[in-house]
Design a protein around this motif. Structure first.
Motif, PDB file in Angstrom:
ATOM      1  N   PRO A 244       0.824  -1.218   0.000  1.00  0.00           N
ATOM      2  CA  PRO A 244       0.000   0.000   0.000  1.00  0.00           C
ATOM      3  C   PRO A 244       0.856   1.265   0.000  1.00  0.00           C
ATOM      4  N   LEU A 245       0.512   2.198  -0.887  1.00  0.00           N
ATOM      5  CA  LEU A 245       1.371   3.345  -1.166  1.00  0.00           C
ATOM      6  C   LEU A 245       0.549   4.628  -1.135  1.00  0.00           C
ATOM      7  N   LEU A 246       0.956   5.576  -0.281  1.00  0.00           N
ATOM      8  CA  LEU A 246       0.320   6.892  -0.224  1.00  0.00           C
ATOM      9  C   LEU A 246       1.285   7.926  -0.791  1.00  0.00           C
ATOM     10  N   LEU A 247       0.816   8.682  -1.773  1.00  0.00           N
ATOM     11  CA  LEU A 247       1.618   9.732  -2.401  1.00  0.00           C
ATOM     12  C   LEU A 247       1.137  11.080  -1.888  1.00  0.00           C
ATOM     13  N   LEU A 248       2.015  11.805  -1.222  1.00  0.00           N
ATOM     14  CA  LEU A 248       1.684  13.129  -0.696  1.00  0.00           C
ATOM     15  C   LEU A 248       2.372  14.198  -1.547  1.00  0.00           C
ATOM     16  N   VAL A 249       1.584  15.180  -1.974  1.00  0.00           N
ATOM     17  CA  VAL A 249       2.111  16.283  -2.779  1.00  0.00           C
ATOM     18  C   VAL A 249       1.469  17.581  -2.289  1.00  0.00           C
ATOM     19  N   GLY A 250       2.258  18.654  -2.226  1.00  0.00           N
ATOM     20  CA  GLY A 250       1.734  19.951  -1.820  1.00  0.00           C
ATOM     21  C   GLY A 250       0.882  20.587  -2.909  1.00  0.00           C
ATOM     22  N   GLU A 251      -0.107  21.388  -2.492  1.00  0.00           N
ATOM     23  CA  GLU A 251      -1.029  21.981  -3.473  1.00  0.00           C
ATOM     24  C   GLU A 251      -0.333  22.970  -4.412  1.00  0.00           C
ATOM     25  N   TRP A 252       0.825  23.521  -3.990  1.00  0.00           N
ATOM     26  CA  TRP A 252       1.542  24.469  -4.854  1.00  0.00           C
ATOM     27  C   TRP A 252       2.625  23.798  -5.691  1.00  0.00           C
ATOM     28  N   ASP A 253       2.777  22.499  -5.547  1.00  0.00           N
ATOM     29  CA  ASP A 253       3.828  21.757  -6.250  1.00  0.00           C
ATOM     30  C   ASP A 253       3.239  21.098  -7.502  1.00  0.00           C
ATOM     31  N   ARG A 254       3.004  21.908  -8.527  1.00  0.00           N
ATOM     32  CA  ARG A 254       2.331  21.422  -9.738  1.00  0.00           C
ATOM     33  C   ARG A 254       3.147  20.344 -10.453  1.00  0.00           C
TER      34      ARG A 254
ATOM     35  N   PHE B 288       5.160  18.004  -9.280  1.00  0.00           N
ATOM     36  CA  PHE B 288       5.053  16.670  -8.678  1.00  0.00           C
ATOM     37  C   PHE B 288       3.611  16.183  -8.592  1.00  0.00           C
ATOM     38  N   GLN B 289       2.652  17.095  -8.639  1.00  0.00           N
ATOM     39  CA  GLN B 289       1.268  16.645  -8.765  1.00  0.00           C
ATOM     40  C   GLN B 289       1.081  15.871 -10.052  1.00  0.00           C
ATOM     41  N   GLU B 290       1.634  16.373 -11.144  1.00  0.00           N
ATOM     42  CA  GLU B 290       1.510  15.702 -12.431  1.00  0.00           C
ATOM     43  C   GLU B 290       2.211  14.353 -12.418  1.00  0.00           C
ATOM     44  N   ILE B 291       3.440  14.318 -11.871  1.00  0.00           N
ATOM     45  CA  ILE B 291       4.188  13.056 -11.799  1.00  0.00           C
ATOM     46  C   ILE B 291       3.428  12.026 -10.968  1.00  0.00           C
ATOM     47  N   ASN B 292       2.934  12.455  -9.823  1.00  0.00           N
ATOM     48  CA  ASN B 292       2.264  11.507  -8.924  1.00  0.00           C
ATOM     49  C   ASN B 292       0.911  11.071  -9.461  1.00  0.00           C
ATOM     50  N   HIS B 293       0.234  11.937 -10.185  1.00  0.00           N
ATOM     51  CA  HIS B 293      -1.011  11.523 -10.833  1.00  0.00           C
ATOM     52  C   HIS B 293      -0.728  10.418 -11.845  1.00  0.00           C
ATOM     53  N   GLN B 294       0.348  10.550 -12.601  1.00  0.00           N
ATOM     54  CA  GLN B 294       0.741   9.513 -13.542  1.00  0.00           C
ATOM     55  C   GLN B 294       1.057   8.204 -12.820  1.00  0.00           C
ATOM     56  N   MET B 295       1.662   8.303 -11.640  1.00  0.00           N
ATOM     57  CA  MET B 295       1.962   7.105 -10.869  1.00  0.00           C
ATOM     58  C   MET B 295       0.699   6.351 -10.486  1.00  0.00           C
ATOM     59  N   THR B 296      -0.360   7.066 -10.098  1.00  0.00           N
ATOM     60  CA  THR B 296      -1.607   6.405  -9.716  1.00  0.00           C
ATOM     61  C   THR B 296      -2.265   5.710 -10.906  1.00  0.00           C
ATOM     62  N   GLN B 297      -1.950   6.171 -12.120  1.00  0.00           N
ATOM     63  CA  GLN B 297      -2.529   5.557 -13.311  1.00  0.00           C
ATOM     64  C   GLN B 297      -1.928   4.188 -13.604  1.00  0.00           C
ATOM     65  N   VAL B 298      -0.702   3.956 -13.156  1.00  0.00           N
ATOM     66  CA  VAL B 298      -0.027   2.688 -13.475  1.00  0.00           C
ATOM     67  C   VAL B 298       0.179   1.789 -12.260  1.00  0.00           C
TER      68      VAL B 298
ATOM     69  N   VAL C 175      -2.022   0.085  -6.338  1.00  0.00           N
ATOM     70  CA  VAL C 175      -2.124   0.234  -4.881  1.00  0.00           C
ATOM     71  C   VAL C 175      -1.778   1.651  -4.421  1.00  0.00           C
ATOM     72  N   ALA C 176      -1.548   2.574  -5.360  1.00  0.00           N
ATOM     73  CA  ALA C 176      -1.154   3.935  -4.999  1.00  0.00           C
ATOM     74  C   ALA C 176      -2.371   4.846  -4.901  1.00  0.00           C
ATOM     75  N   GLN C 177      -2.377   5.683  -3.878  1.00  0.00           N
ATOM     76  CA  GLN C 177      -3.397   6.721  -3.748  1.00  0.00           C
ATOM     77  C   GLN C 177      -2.707   8.064  -3.564  1.00  0.00           C
ATOM     78  N   LEU C 178      -3.287   9.100  -4.143  1.00  0.00           N
ATOM     79  CA  LEU C 178      -2.688  10.436  -4.120  1.00  0.00           C
ATOM     80  C   LEU C 178      -3.479  11.343  -3.198  1.00  0.00           C
ATOM     81  N   GLU C 179      -2.752  12.101  -2.381  1.00  0.00           N
ATOM     82  CA  GLU C 179      -3.380  13.089  -1.510  1.00  0.00           C
ATOM     83  C   GLU C 179      -2.651  14.419  -1.666  1.00  0.00           C
TER      84      GLU C 179
END
Length: 265
Positions: free
Chosen positions: A209-219, A221-231, A234-238
Motif C-alpha cells: 500500500p502506497l500513499l503519495l503526498l504532494v503539496g497543493e503548490w507543487d504542480r 510533482f502533482q503531475e508526476i504523482n497523478h501519472q503514478m496512480t494511473q499505473v 495500490v497507490a493513492q494520491l493526496e
C-alpha cells in the motif's frame, strides 16, 4: 564483518510500537523530521537516518556505495542490526525515490509506504542523460565554489518558492549548511534522478500500500504523482493544502494527520 556504511541514525519512542523508517531528501539530515516525530513517537517507534553523503553518516567503500542499489542493501543491513524486520516507510524527495526502490525490491520488509514529493525517476534514457549532465555541473559547483552561494542559488528554483518565503526559512538554510559539499556532490552524481534506475516499469506489479503526498503548490510533482496512480494499482494520491515541495516542514499539522491516518488505518 566488514561494513561499507557507518550510518548515523536516531531512534525515538517505544520499540514495542509499530516502527517507521524516515528517509530525508537531498541536502537533508536525520533531524529534518524532528518536528513531526515529536508528535509521532508516542504511537510509533521512529528511526531516522543520515543517507550517504549527508550528515554524520560515513562511507567506508567507494563512490558506488552512494548508488541506490547499494544504499538500499546497506539500509536493509542496518534494519537487521536493529532487529527491525518489518516496518512502515516514509521518504521525502530523494529519500522518497529511495523508499520506492526499497519497497519494490524488498516488499516483504514494509507494511505501508508514504512517498512525499517523490518520483520513480526518469523513464527515458535521454532524460536521464540530460539530468546527469546538469547534475555534474551542480556537483562541480559544490566541489569548487562557495557552499553558501550554492544553497542560495539552489533555493531560487521555482520548486522551492513556497519554502523560500516561509518564515522559518533561515533555520532550514542553516540546517542545510551543516552538510559537507564534497560528499553532497558525490550523492548528486551517484543517486540523482539521472543516475538511479527508472522504477516506472515496476509500478504495475507493486503490491505494498502506497500513499503519495504532494503539496497543493507543487504542480510539477502533482503531475508526476497523478501519472503514478494511473499505473500503480495500490497507490493513492493526496494533495496537502498550504504547502509546496517540503510538506512536512511547511504544513506539519496536515502532514501528521495524513501520516497517522494511513499508518494507523
Amino acid at each position: 564483518m566488514f561494513r561499507l556504511y557507518d550510518f548515523h541514525y536516531q531512534i525515538f519512542g517505544n520499540p514495542q510500537n509499530p516502527c517507521i523508517l524516515f528517509l530525508h531528501g537531498f541536502m537533508g539530515r536525520s533531524d529534518n523530521f524532528s518536528e513531526v516525530i515529536q508528535h509521532l513517537s508516542d504511537k510509533f517507534y521512529c528511526v531516522t537516518v543520515d543517507l550517504p553523503g549527508h550528515g554524520r553518516t560515513r562511507i567506508v567503500g567507494g563512490d558506488e556505495c552512494y548508488q541506490m542499489p547499494k544504499t538500499a542493501q546497506g539500509l536493509m543491513e542496518l534494519l537487521d542490526e536493529l532487529g527491525i524486520f518489518r516496518c512502515y516507510l516514509l521518504g521525502y524527495s530523494m529519500g522518497g525515490r529511495l523508499a520506492l526502490y526499497l519497497t519494490l525490491h524488498f516488499p516483504e520488509r514494509f507494511e505501508k509506504v508514504i512517498l512525499e514529493s517523490a518520483s520513480p525517476g526518469l523513464s527515458s534514457a535521454d532524460a536521464r542523460s540530460q539530468r546527469r549532465h546538469r547534475d555534474e555541473i551542480l556537483a562541480q559547483q559544490l566541489e569548487t565554489g562557495d557552499f553558501y552561494s550554492f544553497l542560495s542559488q539552489w533555493y531560487q528554483q521555482p520548486l522551492f518558492d513556497s519554502v523560500r518565503y516561509h518564515p522559518s526559512f533561515d533555520r532550514l538554510f542553516q540546517n542545510r549548511l551543516q552538510n559537507q559539499p564534497k560528499t553532497l556532490a558525490t550523492s548528486l552524481r551517484e543517486m540523482g534522478s539521472g543516475s538511479q534506475p527508472s522504477l516506472w516499469e515496476l509500478l504495475p506489479s507493486h503490491s505494498v500500500p502506497l500513499l503519495l503526498l504532494v503539496g497543493e503548490w507543487d504542480r510539477k510533482f502533482q503531475e508526476i504523482n497523478h501519472q503514478m496512480t494511473q499505473v500503480c494499482p495500490v497507490a493513492q494520491l493526496e494533495i496537502i493544502a498550504d504547502s509546496g515541495h517540503t510538506i512536512h516542514w511547511e504544513n506539519p499539522s496536515a502532514y501528521l494527520k495524513s501520516v497517522i491516518k494511513f499508518f494507523s488505518g
